[in-house]
Motif scaffolding. Structure first.
Motif, PDB file in Angstrom:
ATOM      1  N   GLU A   1     -19.027 -21.823 -12.695  1.00 38.52           N
ATOM      2  CA  GLU A   1     -19.162 -20.374 -12.565  1.00 38.52           C
ATOM      3  C   GLU A   1     -20.376 -19.877 -13.349  1.00 38.52           C
ATOM      4  OE1 GLU A   1     -17.644 -18.153 -10.738  1.00 38.52           O
ATOM      5  OE2 GLU A   1     -16.465 -19.720  -9.766  1.00 38.52           O
ATOM      6  N   ARG A   2     -20.608 -20.476 -14.522  1.00 39.83           N
ATOM      7  CA  ARG A   2     -21.778 -20.079 -15.309  1.00 39.83           C
ATOM      8  C   ARG A   2     -23.073 -20.389 -14.550  1.00 39.83           C
ATOM      9  NH1 ARG A   2     -25.574 -22.190 -18.176  1.00 39.83           N
ATOM     10  NH2 ARG A   2     -24.820 -24.310 -17.776  1.00 39.83           N
ATOM     11  N   ILE A   3     -23.100 -21.588 -13.899  1.00 39.78           N
ATOM     12  CA  ILE A   3     -24.288 -21.958 -13.131  1.00 39.78           C
ATOM     13  C   ILE A   3     -24.479 -21.011 -11.942  1.00 39.78           C
ATOM     14  CG2 ILE A   3     -25.303 -23.777 -11.703  1.00 39.78           C
ATOM     15  CD1 ILE A   3     -23.943 -25.816 -13.497  1.00 39.78           C
ATOM     16  N   LYS A   4     -23.396 -20.662 -11.265  1.00 40.66           N
ATOM     17  CA  LYS A   4     -23.498 -19.774 -10.110  1.00 40.66           C
ATOM     18  C   LYS A   4     -24.013 -18.385 -10.497  1.00 40.66           C
ATOM     19  CE  LYS A   4     -19.844 -21.980  -7.378  1.00 40.66           C
ATOM     20  NZ  LYS A   4     -18.506 -21.787  -6.752  1.00 40.66           N
ATOM     21  N   ASN A   5     -23.728 -17.966 -11.711  1.00 39.33           N
ATOM     22  CA  ASN A   5     -24.157 -16.635 -12.146  1.00 39.33           C
ATOM     23  C   ASN A   5     -25.577 -16.628 -12.714  1.00 39.33           C
ATOM     24  OD1 ASN A   5     -21.784 -15.204 -11.467  1.00 39.33           O
ATOM     25  ND2 ASN A   5     -20.762 -15.974 -13.311  1.00 39.33           N
ATOM     26  N   GLU A   6     -26.198 -17.796 -12.802  1.00 38.58           N
ATOM     27  CA  GLU A   6     -27.572 -17.837 -13.306  1.00 38.58           C
ATOM     28  C   GLU A   6     -28.525 -17.182 -12.289  1.00 38.58           C
ATOM     29  OE1 GLU A   6     -28.512 -21.866 -14.072  1.00 38.58           O
ATOM     30  OE2 GLU A   6     -27.366 -21.979 -15.952  1.00 38.58           O
ATOM     31  N   PRO A   7     -29.554 -16.478 -12.772  1.00 39.32           N
ATOM     32  CA  PRO A   7     -30.515 -15.852 -11.839  1.00 39.32           C
ATOM     33  C   PRO A   7     -31.409 -16.908 -11.184  1.00 39.32           C
ATOM     34  CG  PRO A   7     -31.204 -15.516 -14.096  1.00 39.32           C
ATOM     35  CD  PRO A   7     -29.856 -16.162 -14.176  1.00 39.32           C
ATOM     36  N   LEU A   8     -31.833 -16.615  -9.964  1.00 37.18           N
ATOM     37  CA  LEU A   8     -32.703 -17.521  -9.211  1.00 37.18           C
ATOM     38  C   LEU A   8     -33.822 -16.694  -8.573  1.00 37.18           C
ATOM     39  CD1 LEU A   8     -33.253 -20.359  -8.013  1.00 37.18           C
ATOM     40  CD2 LEU A   8     -31.779 -19.717  -6.085  1.00 37.18           C
ATOM     41  N   GLU A   9     -35.049 -17.062  -8.876  1.00 41.41           N
ATOM     42  CA  GLU A   9     -36.205 -16.370  -8.304  1.00 41.41           C
ATOM     43  C   GLU A   9     -36.669 -17.116  -7.058  1.00 41.41           C
ATOM     44  OE1 GLU A   9     -40.534 -16.121  -9.890  1.00 41.41           O
ATOM     45  OE2 GLU A   9     -39.443 -14.439 -10.797  1.00 41.41           O
ATOM     46  N   ILE A  10     -36.744 -16.395  -5.943  1.00 46.35           N
ATOM     47  CA  ILE A  10     -37.079 -17.010  -4.658  1.00 46.35           C
ATOM     48  C   ILE A  10     -38.368 -16.384  -4.137  1.00 46.35           C
ATOM     49  CG2 ILE A  10     -36.326 -17.389  -2.271  1.00 46.35           C
ATOM     50  CD1 ILE A  10     -33.470 -17.246  -3.234  1.00 46.35           C
ATOM     51  N   THR A  11     -39.278 -17.253  -3.780  1.00 43.88           N
ATOM     52  CA  THR A  11     -40.509 -16.816  -3.102  1.00 43.88           C
ATOM     53  C   THR A  11     -40.329 -17.035  -1.606  1.00 43.88           C
ATOM     54  OG1 THR A  11     -41.826 -17.439  -5.018  1.00 43.88           O
ATOM     55  CG2 THR A  11     -42.981 -17.144  -2.927  1.00 43.88           C
ATOM     56  N   TYR A  12     -40.478 -15.971  -0.836  1.00 45.99           N
ATOM     57  CA  TYR A  12     -40.295 -16.092   0.609  1.00 45.99           C
ATOM     58  C   TYR A  12     -41.437 -15.340   1.303  1.00 45.99           C
ATOM     59  CZ  TYR A  12     -38.710 -11.251   0.782  1.00 45.99           C
ATOM     60  OH  TYR A  12     -38.659  -9.879   0.709  1.00 45.99           O
ATOM     61  N   SER A  13     -41.525 -15.524   2.598  1.00 44.21           N
ATOM     62  CA  SER A  13     -42.563 -14.868   3.402  1.00 44.21           C
ATOM     63  C   SER A  13     -41.906 -14.266   4.631  1.00 44.21           C
ATOM     64  CB  SER A  13     -43.647 -15.871   3.804  1.00 44.21           C
ATOM     65  OG  SER A  13     -44.605 -15.251   4.647  1.00 44.21           O
ATOM     66  N   TYR A  14     -42.058 -12.949   4.788  1.00 39.17           N
ATOM     67  CA  TYR A  14     -41.577 -12.332   6.029  1.00 39.17           C
ATOM     68  C   TYR A  14     -42.560 -12.679   7.136  1.00 39.17           C
ATOM     69  CZ  TYR A  14     -40.565  -8.846   9.569  1.00 39.17           C
ATOM     70  OH  TYR A  14     -40.286  -8.232  10.756  1.00 39.17           O
ATOM     71  N   TRP A  15     -42.068 -13.329   8.182  1.00 35.10           N
ATOM     72  CA  TRP A  15     -42.926 -13.894   9.217  1.00 35.10           C
ATOM     73  C   TRP A  15     -42.722 -13.152  10.530  1.00 35.10           C
ATOM     74  CZ3 TRP A  15     -46.721 -17.444   8.715  1.00 35.10           C
ATOM     75  CH2 TRP A  15     -47.256 -17.994   9.871  1.00 35.10           C
ATOM     76  N   ASP A  16     -43.785 -12.475  10.976  1.00 29.21           N
ATOM     77  CA  ASP A  16     -43.774 -11.835  12.291  1.00 29.21           C
ATOM     78  C   ASP A  16     -44.981 -12.298  13.107  1.00 29.21           C
ATOM     79  OD1 ASP A  16     -45.753 -10.674  10.849  1.00 29.21           O
ATOM     80  OD2 ASP A  16     -45.096  -8.594  11.158  1.00 29.21           O
ATOM     81  N   GLY A  17     -45.389 -13.531  12.884  1.00 33.22           N
ATOM     82  CA  GLY A  17     -46.617 -14.071  13.451  1.00 33.22           C
ATOM     83  C   GLY A  17     -47.657 -14.235  12.378  1.00 33.22           C
ATOM     84  N   ALA A  18     -47.492 -13.492  11.294  1.00 29.82           N
ATOM     85  CA  ALA A  18     -48.337 -13.586  10.106  1.00 29.82           C
ATOM     86  C   ALA A  18     -47.420 -13.534   8.896  1.00 29.82           C
ATOM     87  CB  ALA A  18     -49.350 -12.451  10.052  1.00 29.82           C
TER      88      ALA A  18
END
Length: 358
Positions: A209-226
């Motif tokens: 539960e402690r691990i699940k509550n840890e913050p996670l930073e995610i880098t993503y890209s919204y893709w609409d052809g670019a």
């Protein structure tokens, strides 16, 4: 004519034959009655001949139905014989079961009578100690009895003497510390093991539960052809659906089509694999999931900066995941890069990473 019904037409020879058959039937009935009486007195009746029940029934039935009989008499006699045979068979089986039970009881009584007295593992040592004591032990016991008699002129003295003898007798017995007993059932030890397992299970659950509550930073890209790269923070225990809901709120001010889209209308693609909405980042991390072009448990963006290649070491690089609208994917899934994407399957293993082709 005796034995002949009204309206019978026949010769004198037929009449004589009918009388002979009736006499024979009466004799057979007398025999059957005698056999039934013998069976009720303890004999097994027709079963004592050692033949099968069906054969005995058929034989007796044939003897009782010699000559002319009506259909009703035929059915009645057969049913009567069958019921008698079944009753005799039940009585015989019951008597046999009672005899077997009595024999078993007798065997158990004999076995208990001749069973040797169980000895303790340390009985030999006690016997040797008793032999070593010899006459000293006997004299000591006599002395204790004499002392008890001197002090036991009253009822209290007699009780003290009996307690002294019992204590002297029981003091000779005890546990052998050299005997291995760890394999024997032990209620206290089992209770301790159960409590320890429960404690470890609770500790493990609390750690997860402690691990699940840890913050996670995610880098993503919204893709609409670019690509439109963004960074968002979620918890490791969040599902892909929770992540897409947060992404929709982040992209809504900048992209009008995302503002009106639902969470089900968005797709998250990581390392050329479409991750279904029910999976969590925690599951991808602890399972060390792998995609077609990189690991699924790294959510930042970094390249493999090694200057020399080593085929024995897996490349350490991670690519930004893509968030796309489902209808855009349906229209462009035949065009690169959407043509490489496929649904994530935990059972499918990727031996090496690729960034081109299928």
């Amino acid at each position: 004519m005796a034995g002949m019904g009204d309206g019978y037409v026949g010769t004198a020879a037929d009449g004589a034959r009918i009388r002979r058959l009736e006499k024979q039937r009466e004799e057979e009935q007398a025999k059957m009655e005698e056999l039934r009486k013998k069976s009720s007195q303890g004999l097994q009746g027709l079963l004592q001949f050692g033949t099968a029940t069906s054969e005995t029934l058929e034989t007796a039935f044939k003897k009782q139905t010699v000559g002319l009989v009506t259909r009703e008499q035929f059915v009645e006699k057969r049913a009567t014989l069958r019921s008698k045979m079944e009753e005799e068979e039940r009585e015989a089986k019951q008597r046999q079961a009672e005899d077997e039970e009595e024999k078993q009881m007798e065997k158990r009584r004999r076995r208990r009578a001749v069973a040797p007295t169980a000895k303790l593992s340390f009985l030999d040592e006690l016997e040797e100690e008793e032999e070593g004591e010899g006459e000293d032990g006997e004299d000591g016991e006599k002395g204790r009895e004499q002392e008890a008699r001197e002090n036991g002129s009253s009822k209290h003295g007699r009780e003290a003497a009996g307690a002294a003898r019992k204590k002297a007798k029981m003091s000779k017995f005890g546990k052998d510390p050299s005997v291995e007993t760890s394999f024997l059932p032990d209620r206290d030890r089992e209770a301790q093991e159960t409590a320890e397992r429960e404690r470890l299970a609770k500790q493990w659950m609390a750690e997860q539960e402690r691990i699940k509550n840890e913050p996670l930073e995610i880098t993503y890209s919204y893709w609409d052809g670019a690509g439109h790269r963004r960074v968002i923070k979620v918890r490791k225990g969040d599902s892909i659906a929770d992540f897409l809901r947060a992404v929709q709120q982040q992209l809504a001010p900048d992209f009008r089509e995302v503002r009106s889209a639902s969470v089900e209308g968005l797709v998250y693609v990581k390392e050329d694999l479409i991750i279904p909405h029910q999976y969590t980042f925690y599951e991808l991390i602890i399972n060390k999931a792998r995609g077609k072009s990189g690991p699924l448990f790294h959510f930042d963006v970094h390249d493999d900066i090694r200057t020399t290649g080593d085929a024995t070491i897996e490349k350490d690089e991670s690519h930004a995941g893509k968030v796309v609208e489902r209808h855009w994917y349906d229209k462009n899934k035949h065009i690169f890069p959407a043509s490489r994407w496929e649904i994530y399957d935990p059972a499918k293993k990727w031996d090496r990473y690729t960034i081109h082709g299928n």
